[in-house]
Write an enzyme that holds these catalytic residues in place. Structure first.
Site, short mmCIF file in Angstrom:
data_model
loop_
_atom_site.label_atom_id
_atom_site.label_comp_id
_atom_site.label_asym_id
_atom_site.label_seq_id
_atom_site.Cartn_x
_atom_site.Cartn_y
_atom_site.Cartn_z
N GLU A 171 0.84 -1.19 0.00
CA GLU A 171 0.00 0.00 0.00
C GLU A 171 0.88 1.24 0.00
O GLU A 171 1.94 1.27 0.64
CB GLU A 171 -0.91 -0.01 1.23
CG GLU A 171 -1.70 -1.31 1.34
CD GLU A 171 -2.40 -1.49 2.67
OE1 GLU A 171 -2.71 -0.47 3.31
OE2 GLU A 171 -2.62 -2.65 3.07
N GLU A 207 -9.92 6.53 2.39
CA GLU A 207 -10.33 5.79 3.58
C GLU A 207 -10.17 6.68 4.81
O GLU A 207 -9.25 7.51 4.88
CB GLU A 207 -9.49 4.53 3.72
CG GLU A 207 -9.86 3.65 4.89
CD GLU A 207 -9.02 2.39 4.90
OE1 GLU A 207 -9.41 1.41 4.25
OE2 GLU A 207 -7.96 2.39 5.55
#
Length: 324
Positions: free
Chosen positions: A130, A238
């Site tokens: 990520e 997010e």
């Protein structure tokens, strides 16, 4: 991150290389950015110290000494996201541009991020790589926007960490540092600052490039299934919602404005590409959105057939009349 369950805790492996100790430049608009080191927080003896342009003293240590503070696992929090997925396949990287913002985060233990996920495996065997940008006071001690990386080899249980906070990600650049601050950000209805992110697998390494700068790599041996390529790629935003006072957080995702406001107002990802086994860039197929609550945060596909290629807008303010 969450099933995506979000990223927490990162990496660094023993290699005889010095970690970066200087400040970089933001190539998107030519303005300088300050790369502030998490290294100041480490209890590691510095081999050399350098004074930055604005007076900060930045310590440098060998890569094998880049082990930082532990980060607590996320528990009892609600993760909310607005992401774009592509259909399952075999992927060896991704490339895209994202406009960066400094989202407002309500409380210390919440965060807001924009990132990509490359993953494979299921259940406790989930592997992820990520990378992106986040505001997270609980980790960095301030509300600056920072470049971050993350990895896990067991669904966020015992392996992986942010940045270079544990052995894993190997920092090679002396210009752009994971965990470093990006000072220049997009302005609502004003200048838009876009950063190009590229991740690709080359032999035994997953490389990270920011604009034209190779920042570092994840050794493939960190992973079980991801060492052979990813099966899923996602892009998007997010946040963590701690529900302070029993109501939804006012933490912003991206610009803090909904996707339907469009360019110069909402956050975006554009020119989405994936990398195939021949190291060729391909536009992803079968792309579709996933969102937790579109009253709080939203996502909207952009127009096709433009210089933006495959693109989408996303974001939102969190707490509002429809998101109590």
């Amino acid at each position: 991150m969450a099933g995506f369950v979000v990223a927490l805790m990162m990496i660094m492996i023993g290699v005889i290389i010095m970690s970066p100790c200087v400040y970089g430049e933001e190539f998107s608009d030519g303005k300088k950015i300050e790369v502030e080191r998490l290294l100041k927080r480490l209890n590691k003896h510095a081999l050399i110290s350098i004074k930055s342009e604005d007076g900060d003293i930045i310590d440098c240590v060998p890569i094998h000494s880049q082990l930082a503070f532990d980060h607590p696992l996320l528990t009892n929090h609600t993760i909310q996201y607005a992401v774009m997925n592509c259909k399952k396949g075999k992927y060896f990287g991704t490339k895209f541009a994202v406009n960066i913002w400094k989202p407002k985060v309500q409380v210390r233990d919440e965060f807001s991020l924009a990132q990509t996920w490359l993953s494979s495996g299921v259940g406790t065997n989930l592997n992820t790589i990520e990378a992106g940008f986040q505001v997270y006071t609980g980790i960095y001690g301030d509300n600056n926007l920072r470049l971050f990386v993350y990895w896990t080899a067991d669904n966020y249980r015992t392996t992986g960490c942010y940045n270079t906070n544990c052995p894993g990600f190997v920092q090679t650049s002396n210009r752009i540092t994971v965990g470093g601050t990006f000072k220049s950000v997009s302005k609502y209805d004003g200048i838009q600052i876009a950063v190009l992110i590229t991740i690709w697998k080359d032999g035994d390494y997953w490389w990270l490039q920011i604009n034209k700068e190779l920042v570092g790599y994840w050794p493939a041996k960190l992973f079980s299934s991801l060492g052979k390529g990813a099966t899923d790629v996602l892009w998007g935003g997010e946040i963590i919602n701690e529900k302070t006072g029993g109501i939804h957080t006012s933490t912003n995702m991206g610009s803090g404005h909904f996707a339907n406001e469009g360019y110069r107002k909402a956050s975006y990802f554009r020119n989405l590409m994936t990398v195939d086994k021949t190291n060729t860039l391909r536009e992803p197929q079968g792309v579709y959105p996933t969102i937790t609550n579109d009253n709080c945060y939203s996502i909207k596909e952009g127009r096709n057939g433009t210089s933006w290629g495959l693109n989408f807008f996303y974001g939102g303010p969190g707490l509002n009349a429809k998101c109590p």
